[in-house]
Write an enzyme that holds these catalytic residues in place. Sequence first.
Site, PDB file in Angstrom:
ATOM      1  N   GLU A   1       0.872  -1.196   0.000  1.00 22.04           N
ATOM      2  CA  GLU A   1       0.000   0.000   0.000  1.00 22.04           C
ATOM      3  C   GLU A   1       0.902   1.238   0.000  1.00 22.04           C
ATOM      4  OE1 GLU A   1      -2.330  -0.369   3.546  1.00 22.04           O
ATOM      5  OE2 GLU A   1      -3.436  -2.106   2.788  1.00 22.04           O
TER       6      GLU A   1
ATOM      7  N   GLY B   1       1.447   3.411   2.165  1.00 19.84           N
ATOM      8  CA  GLY B   1       2.202   3.585   3.419  1.00 19.84           C
ATOM      9  C   GLY B   1       2.714   2.275   3.994  1.00 19.84           C
TER      10      GLY B   1
ATOM     11  N   SER C   1       7.588  -2.908   3.221  1.00 25.83           N
ATOM     12  CA  SER C   1       8.264  -3.958   3.990  1.00 25.83           C
ATOM     13  C   SER C   1       7.497  -4.300   5.267  1.00 25.83           C
ATOM     14  CB  SER C   1       9.664  -3.480   4.378  1.00 25.83           C
ATOM     15  OG  SER C   1      10.395  -3.197   3.212  1.00 25.83           O
TER      16      SER C   1
ATOM     17  N   THR D   1       1.594  -6.920  -9.286  1.00 23.04           N
ATOM     18  CA  THR D   1       2.052  -7.599 -10.504  1.00 23.04           C
ATOM     19  C   THR D   1       0.882  -8.351 -11.135  1.00 23.04           C
ATOM     20  OG1 THR D   1       4.288  -7.823  -9.652  1.00 23.04           O
ATOM     21  CG2 THR D   1       3.649  -9.374 -11.381  1.00 23.04           C
TER      22      THR D   1
ATOM     23  N   ASP E   1       6.994 -18.687   2.519  1.00 23.79           N
ATOM     24  CA  ASP E   1       7.944 -19.813   2.552  1.00 23.79           C
ATOM     25  C   ASP E   1       7.891 -20.569   1.230  1.00 23.79           C
ATOM     26  OD1 ASP E   1       8.432 -19.016   5.093  1.00 23.79           O
ATOM     27  OD2 ASP E   1       7.217 -20.570   6.047  1.00 23.79           O
TER      28      ASP E   1
ATOM     29  N   ARG F   1       9.156 -17.393  -1.804  1.00 25.68           N
ATOM     30  CA  ARG F   1      10.513 -16.814  -1.840  1.00 25.68           C
ATOM     31  C   ARG F   1      11.499 -17.672  -2.624  1.00 25.68           C
ATOM     32  NH1 ARG F   1       9.887 -13.764   3.995  1.00 25.68           N
ATOM     33  NH2 ARG F   1       9.034 -11.905   2.991  1.00 25.68           N
TER      34      ARG F   1
ATOM     35  N   GLY G   1      31.574  -4.863 -21.874  1.00 24.85           N
ATOM     36  CA  GLY G   1      31.857  -3.514 -22.375  1.00 24.85           C
ATOM     37  C   GLY G   1      30.688  -2.939 -23.148  1.00 24.85           C
TER      38      GLY G   1
ATOM     39  N   GLU H   1       8.592  -9.520  -2.870  1.00 28.31           N
ATOM     40  CA  GLU H   1       8.532 -10.694  -1.964  1.00 28.31           C
ATOM     41  C   GLU H   1       9.503 -10.523  -0.793  1.00 28.31           C
ATOM     42  OE1 GLU H   1       5.508 -12.084  -3.203  1.00 28.31           O
ATOM     43  OE2 GLU H   1       6.465 -13.798  -2.275  1.00 28.31           O
ATOM     44  N   GLY H   2       9.726  -9.273  -0.379  1.00 30.39           N
ATOM     45  CA  GLY H   2      10.636  -8.992   0.731  1.00 30.39           C
ATOM     46  C   GLY H   2      11.993  -8.565   0.213  1.00 30.39           C
TER      47      GLY H   2
HETATM   48  C1  LIG Z   1       7.768  -4.081 -10.191  1.00 22.67           C
HETATM   49  C2  LIG Z   1       7.208  -4.341  -8.827  1.00 22.67           C
HETATM   50  C3  LIG Z   1       6.301  -5.370  -8.661  1.00 22.67           C
HETATM   51  C4  LIG Z   1       5.741  -5.599  -7.413  1.00 22.67           C
HETATM   52  N1  LIG Z   1       4.791  -6.582  -7.270  1.00 22.67           N
HETATM   53  C5  LIG Z   1       4.102  -6.669  -6.109  1.00 22.67           C
HETATM   54  C6  LIG Z   1       2.969  -7.533  -5.988  1.00 22.67           C
HETATM   55  O1  LIG Z   1       2.612  -8.284  -6.905  1.00 22.67           O
HETATM   56  N2  LIG Z   1       2.257  -7.498  -4.827  1.00 22.67           N
HETATM   57  C7  LIG Z   1       2.604  -6.698  -3.780  1.00 22.67           C
HETATM   58  O2  LIG Z   1       1.916  -6.703  -2.783  1.00 22.67           O
HETATM   59  N3  LIG Z   1       3.696  -5.891  -3.847  1.00 22.67           N
HETATM   60  C8  LIG Z   1       4.440  -5.856  -4.988  1.00 22.67           C
HETATM   61  N4  LIG Z   1       5.515  -5.004  -5.074  1.00 22.67           N
HETATM   62  C9  LIG Z   1       5.893  -4.195  -3.928  1.00 22.67           C
HETATM   63  C10 LIG Z   1       7.152  -4.700  -3.260  1.00 22.67           C
HETATM   64  O3  LIG Z   1       6.907  -5.926  -2.620  1.00 22.67           O
HETATM   65  C11 LIG Z   1       7.604  -3.584  -2.307  1.00 22.67           C
HETATM   66  O4  LIG Z   1       8.127  -2.561  -3.114  1.00 22.67           O
HETATM   67  C12 LIG Z   1       8.629  -4.053  -1.304  1.00 22.67           C
HETATM   68  O5  LIG Z   1       8.010  -4.899  -0.376  1.00 22.67           O
HETATM   69  C13 LIG Z   1       9.283  -2.894  -0.559  1.00 22.67           C
HETATM   70  O6  LIG Z   1       8.339  -2.038  -0.042  1.00 22.67           O
HETATM   71  P1  LIG Z   1       8.455  -0.439  -0.265  1.00 22.67           P
HETATM   72  O7  LIG Z   1       8.649  -0.235  -1.731  1.00 22.67           O
HETATM   73  O8  LIG Z   1       7.309   0.208   0.390  1.00 22.67           O
HETATM   74  O9  LIG Z   1       9.798  -0.042   0.427  1.00 22.67           O
HETATM   75  P2  LIG Z   1      10.022   0.288   1.969  1.00 22.67           P
HETATM   76  O10 LIG Z   1       9.440  -0.770   2.845  1.00 22.67           O
HETATM   77  O11 LIG Z   1       9.607   1.688   2.237  1.00 22.67           O
HETATM   78  O12 LIG Z   1      11.586   0.173   2.071  1.00 22.67           O
HETATM   79  C14 LIG Z   1      12.471   1.133   1.487  1.00 22.67           C
HETATM   80  C15 LIG Z   1      13.900   0.659   1.761  1.00 22.67           C
HETATM   81  O13 LIG Z   1      14.132   0.567   3.184  1.00 22.67           O
HETATM   82  C16 LIG Z   1      14.561  -0.750   3.523  1.00 22.67           C
HETATM   83  N5  LIG Z   1      14.001  -1.127   4.833  1.00 22.67           N
HETATM   84  C17 LIG Z   1      12.703  -1.109   5.193  1.00 22.67           C
HETATM   85  N6  LIG Z   1      12.546  -1.553   6.465  1.00 22.67           N
HETATM   86  C18 LIG Z   1      13.807  -1.861   6.910  1.00 22.67           C
HETATM   87  C19 LIG Z   1      14.326  -2.368   8.143  1.00 22.67           C
HETATM   88  N7  LIG Z   1      13.519  -2.665   9.163  1.00 22.67           N
HETATM   89  N8  LIG Z   1      15.659  -2.554   8.226  1.00 22.67           N
HETATM   90  C20 LIG Z   1      16.478  -2.269   7.185  1.00 22.67           C
HETATM   91  N9  LIG Z   1      16.039  -1.781   5.994  1.00 22.67           N
HETATM   92  C21 LIG Z   1      14.733  -1.583   5.865  1.00 22.67           C
HETATM   93  C22 LIG Z   1      14.033  -1.641   2.425  1.00 22.67           C
HETATM   94  O14 LIG Z   1      14.768  -2.833   2.291  1.00 22.67           O
HETATM   95  C23 LIG Z   1      14.170  -0.736   1.206  1.00 22.67           C
HETATM   96  O15 LIG Z   1      15.471  -0.810   0.710  1.00 22.67           O
HETATM   97  C24 LIG Z   1       6.130  -4.800  -6.309  1.00 22.67           C
HETATM   98  C25 LIG Z   1       7.068  -3.783  -6.472  1.00 22.67           C
HETATM   99  C26 LIG Z   1       7.595  -3.542  -7.700  1.00 22.67           C
HETATM  100  C27 LIG Z   1       8.594  -2.421  -7.854  1.00 22.67           C
END
Ligand SMILES: Cc1cc2nc3c(=O)[nH]c(=O)nc-3n(C[C@H](O)[C@H](O)[C@H](O)COP(=O)(O)OP(=O)(O)OC[C@H]3O[C@@H](n4cnc5c(N)ncnc54)[C@H](O)[C@@H]3O)c2cc1C
Length: 410
Positions: free
Chosen positions: A144, A146, A149, A175, A261, A264, A363, A387-388
């Site tokens: 969503e 907001g 992760s 996706t 599980d 991933r 290159g 997927e995390g």
């Molecule tokens: C092309 C694409 C396809 C996708 N497909 C799907 C889908 O089918 N279904 C779905 O539900 N989602 C999907 N996603 C969403 C994807 O799973 C999320 O982008 C991902 O989970 C990260 O969430 P965020 O983008 O909100 O980043 P954030 O959670 O805001 O994280 C930003 C950065 O901070 C880091 N971070 C966050 N928390 C911590 C912590 N506690 N410790 C250390 N580092 C941290 C993260 O690793 C990341 O590098 C997709 C995204 C993309 C780009």
Amino acid sequence: MINLETPKKFRPLIGQAHQVAMNLLRPNSRKYDQREHEYPKELDMLAAMIDGLSDSGASNGAGAAGVRRSEEEQAAAAAKDEGRTKNGANLASVLSIMEMCWGDVGLLLSMPRQGLGNSAIASVANDEQAERFKGVWASMAITEPGTGSDSANIQTTAVLDGDEYVLDGEKIFVTAGDRCDAVVVWATLDKSLGRAAIKSFVVPKGTPGMRVERLEHKLGIRASDTATIIFDGCRVPKENLLGSPEVDVKQGFAGAMATFDNTRPLVAAMALGCARASLELTKELLEGAGVEIDYDRPALGQSAAAATFLQLESDWEAAYLLTLQAAWKADNREPNSLEASMAKAKAGRVGSDITLRCVELAGSIGYGEHELLEKWARDSKILDIFEGTQQIQQLIVARRLLGLSSAELK
Ligand SMILES: Cc1cc2nc3c(=O)[nH]c(=O)nc-3n(C[C@H](O)[C@H](O)[C@H](O)COP(=O)(O)OP(=O)(O)OC[C@H]3O[C@@H](n4cnc5c(N)ncnc54)[C@H](O)[C@@H]3O)c2cc1C
């Protein structure tokens, strides 16, 4: 003991997947990279073929549709009783997906009826739901605006009203969210009860109150559609809640997390397939340019290009073995959360590293569009994010190894 040779019974499946990747996915790879948002119609024929294989039982878990947990558990239990280990549908899925992604990751993600929502259905649906949603192409909507992760922070709500749940909220980055037949939506029954109240709901496309708001333009996997979906008073029958409607505060998030599980290792396999494509082409280019790669001599005694290449191949091998281990454990009913996250972390990271280093090694040929190396480098990055993310997988691994809860290690 785990046997690292490809099981004989999977060789025909892997061979078939490789043929499809070589003759159908690879030749269309650049076309749909350039025509983002156009449906790859060539996949319809392939989907029909996979359906045929599934109906005949010959596919043995091929594709991303996931593995029906109850059936697999029965087979694993039977194997255990007989003192055998089992190479089952998890391993078959990982090996065939790897081959398909050697062809094209974006096209694999666009395969009808092979969405990540299908894996969720396979993992947590009861028998009646599994039957009712058979053949449905399901995407997975967790993220969503907001909540990325921190998936325990889901704001989309599901309120029971008579025999229906009413869903309200916004899902992003789904996706196959536009092309699928149904979306598996994560929503909370009661925000005050925290993560235990998060459940998943199957919402068929065309349900009033659900609309695709927009499609993303992306760095890679451009053949795959990525949608923002709004739920506004969207009503689904209460039987569409996957698994149990009970909020078990003690069990917490375990049910929902069980899906990961299974999925991933599949994403790890996608990264491995794409990286292998890069390695193979790079090796050909290096050898064509007169670089000798000698497997019998220490890497550091060879040319810089050969040493780098050998290092990349060994990274690939380590990720490959971790991925096989995670899938094999699932097939044998052994807890695999730790291994699934290790595999995803390692394969996601080395997949990005390998494909980018291959661009570097080749290159200007690597950077240009004549070959697919630059595309594979773009396609790989997402496999270290969805997927995390890399960081989240490392956090999960650390928690498991140290025996700490998510509240104790954030
Ligand atoms: C092309 C694409 C396809 C996708 N497909 C799907 C889908 O089918 N279904 C779905 O539900 N989602 C999907 N996603 C969403 C994807 O799973 C999320 O982008 C991902 O989970 C990260 O969430 P965020 O983008 O909100 O980043 P954030 O959670 O805001 O994280 C930003 C950065 O901070 C880091 N971070 C966050 N928390 C911590 C912590 N506690 N410790 C250390 N580092 C941290 C993260 O690793 C990341 O590098 C997709 C995204 C993309 C780009």
